[in-house]
Design a protein around this motif. Structure first.
Motif, short mmCIF file in Angstrom:
data_model
loop_
_atom_site.label_atom_id
_atom_site.label_comp_id
_atom_site.label_asym_id
_atom_site.label_seq_id
_atom_site.Cartn_x
_atom_site.Cartn_y
_atom_site.Cartn_z
N SER A 1 -10.35 0.20 7.06
CA SER A 1 -11.30 0.88 6.02
C SER A 1 -10.37 1.43 4.76
O SER A 1 -10.62 1.33 3.94
CB SER A 1 -11.87 2.64 6.44
N VAL A 2 -8.88 1.24 5.51
CA VAL A 2 -8.24 1.41 3.60
C VAL A 2 -8.22 1.05 2.44
O VAL A 2 -8.23 0.69 1.82
CB VAL A 2 -6.51 2.07 4.28
N TYR B 1 -3.87 9.06 2.64
CA TYR B 1 -3.14 8.03 3.10
C TYR B 1 -1.71 8.05 2.20
O TYR B 1 -0.83 6.77 2.71
CB TYR B 1 -4.00 6.96 1.70
N ILE C 1 1.01 6.39 5.60
CA ILE C 1 0.05 5.72 6.22
C ILE C 1 1.04 4.37 7.04
O ILE C 1 1.84 4.13 6.58
CB ILE C 1 -0.98 4.43 5.67
N GLU D 1 -11.42 0.36 1.01
CA GLU D 1 -11.43 1.48 0.21
C GLU D 1 -10.42 1.47 -1.12
O GLU D 1 -10.72 1.68 -2.34
CB GLU D 1 -10.80 2.56 0.30
N LEU E 1 0.78 -1.18 0.19
CA LEU E 1 -0.22 -0.61 0.24
C LEU E 1 0.91 1.17 0.21
O LEU E 1 0.97 2.36 -0.50
CB LEU E 1 -1.15 0.38 1.55
N LYS F 1 -7.96 11.21 -1.18
CA LYS F 1 -8.10 10.29 -0.63
C LYS F 1 -6.50 8.96 -0.65
O LYS F 1 -6.10 9.42 0.25
CB LYS F 1 -8.76 8.49 -1.16
#
Length: 520
Positions: free
Chosen positions: A491-492, A482, A485, A495, A373, A478
């Motif tokens: 939640s992420v 993030y 992060i 999403e 991510l 968004k």
């Protein structure tokens, strides 16, 4: 000697009558009038039964039912009311009691004001006609009220008895909702807990452990009456259904949502759910408790299957991990001889050998996903996203044109609906015939249907244009949010990740292929 039961009834519609004889409709005046009538005829008064604030169509009236039970026990032989309509406005009940059961039980019915008397065989037809007229009256009143209520719903006026949990009726402005600060805190907490990975059952258990009263108990504690007084409501206990209902309630977005259920008939209390396209939804009628982004993310999480750890809290990748070979969901294992949790293919079967284990330690997978991510946010082509956002200028022109057309259509629809309302009142008041009403309403209905179909098509077209615009804008926001992060959250994951596939670990090389399918 004749023994008489006196029955009086007053409903809300009687109470709201602004006529010269309003006082004569009061319960006390009905009692005085009927007692005097009974004494004049030399009847012994057995008991006075009185239902205040009850409709003549409601067969659950407590005093009415007590009188019927006493009648069956033959405690008296006359029932005296001011009129047949005070006894019931339901034609079926007229036939059941006045013309069937009362004669069997040896009971005479007397209506003082309208000369209804079952001892007089000659006025049976008159009583039946009165029964029909009373029922028609209720039907007309019901339709009239429905027209008025629908108008209020379309205008965004709240017509419910109590506001939804987290909101309350504005004491200063009728039909408006305002935020209830105390309950709104709990609503926000429910949404946040769900985003943090807590299931609806776990949230309910947490609130029950903390002694937080459920919505029903909360209303009772704040002085509101509640008819559905179940044992759970008295205890003030939360359950998963209540939590889920709150998570799906669009009222928390500042949207007035009404007409979700509809009574099957003016004679019945039974309600049936309505399709969403028939709901009355008006935006911006009150302050929002939950923002649009949070609400939409929660809705995505609600539709995905997420397996709990037994305590009500799924892991952050729940519902997202699949076997790379058979594409089945990976399920969690918690071996008793290990402090780690594992995921394995859900189609593993020792007898049939449908698939192999594809085992992986959950904490290692979560760590790998977090690293991926970070790389995704770091390497995403923001320039390409900006190019997409620049196309919004063209989309914006389209949306403005559609908004203008939709506004014109809404005005035309409102005019036609007002015309139908006026037309209905003309029919009720006898200004036009039923045939004229039918012909004109049929014409208006045809025009309304065409306007509604055109509006649906334009709404769909606008939705496509708006979703393209919103998706580009929100995605950019968004990703910036993030970008730094440090902790993986449910939640992420929901999403940005569609799903994660886990391959079988190579025994020779010791490697295991992990792939992520990104949502964007």
């Amino acid at each position: 000697m004749n023994r008489v039961a006196i029955y009086c009834r007053l409903s809300d519609e009687d109470r709201m009558k602004a006529t010269d004889n309003q006082d004569s409709e009061s319960i006390q005046n009905q009692k005085n009038l009927l007692m005097e009538y009974a004494l004049e005829h030399g009847w012994e008064i057995y008991k006075l039964y009185s239902d205040d604030d009850w409709s003549g169509l409601d067969n659950e009236r407590p005093e009415w039912n007590a009188m019927i039970a006493d009648a069956q026990d033959k405690q008296f032989n006359i029932v005296l009311c001011k009129s047949q309509a005070r006894f019931t406005r339901d034609m079926e009940m007229v036939e059941k009691y006045l013309h069937t059961l009362f004669p069997i039980w040896g009971i005479r019915f007397v209506g003082f004001a309208d000369n209804a008397d079952t001892e007089n065989k000659g006025n049976k037809k008159s009583r039946q006609i009165n029964g029909l007229v009373n029922e028609w009256y209720c039907e007309d009143i019901s339709e009239n009220i429905k027209v008025i209520f629908d108008k209020k719903r379309r205008d965004g006026h709240y017509i419910g008895g109590l506001g939804p949990y987290g909101l309350m009726k504005d004491p200063e402005q009728k039909g408006k909702l305002i935020i209830d600060p105390e309950a709104a805190v709990i609503v926000k907490r429910i949404f946040q807990l769900y985003l943090d990975g807590y299931g609806t059952y776990k949230i309910a258990k947490l609130f029950n452990d903390e002694g937080i009263p459920n919505p029903t108990k909360y209303k009772v504690l704040h002085g509101f009456k509640w008819k559905k007084d179940t044992q759970a409501a008295q205890a003030g206990l939360w359950n998963a259904v209540t939590v889920r209902r709150i998570l799906k309630n669009e009222m928390y977005l500042g949207i007035m949502v009404q007409g979700v259920h509809k009574k099957v008939s003016y004679k019945s209390k039974k309600c049936v759910p309505m399709p969403k396209e028939d709901w009355f939804m008006v935006e911006g009628t009150h302050d929002a408790i939950i923002d649009q982004e949070t609400f939409e993310l929660v809705q995505k999480m609600l539709v995905e299957k997420r397996r709990s750890d037994g305590l009500g809290k799924p892991h952050v990748l729940a519902g997202k991990v699949k076997c790379a070979d058979c594409h089945s969901a990976m399920i969690r294992l918690s071996p008793s001889n290990s402090r780690y949790k594992y995921l394995k293919c859900g189609m593993v079967n020792k007898k049939t050998g449908v698939c192999t284990g594809h085992y992986i330690r959950l904490d290692q997978l979560e760590e790998l996903v977090l690293i991926r991510l970070k790389d995704y946010f770091k390497n995403v082509n923001e320039g390409l996203l900006r190019e997409k956002c620049q196309r919004m200028s063209g989309e914006q022109k389209t949306i403005k044109s559609l908004d203008s057309q939709l506004y014109d259509l809404s005005q035309q629809i409102a005019q036609k609906q007002r015309a139908i309302e006026v037309l209905y009142m003309d029919r009720v008041n006898g200004h036009i015939t039923i045939q004229q009403w039918s012909e004109m309403k049929s014409s208006f209905d045809g025009q309304l249907e065409a306007l509604h179909n055109r509006k649906i098509a334009l709404d769909r077209e606008k939705g496509i244009s708006t979703s393209k615009q919103d998706q580009d804008t929100l995605l950019l926001e968004k990703i910036k949010k993030y970008k730094d992060i440090e902790v993986l959250s449910a939640s992420v994951v929901h999403e940005f990740i569609d799903f994660v596939t886990v391959g079988e670990k190579s025994k020779k090389a010791g490697k295991q292929e992990i792939n992520i399918k990104w949502r964007y």
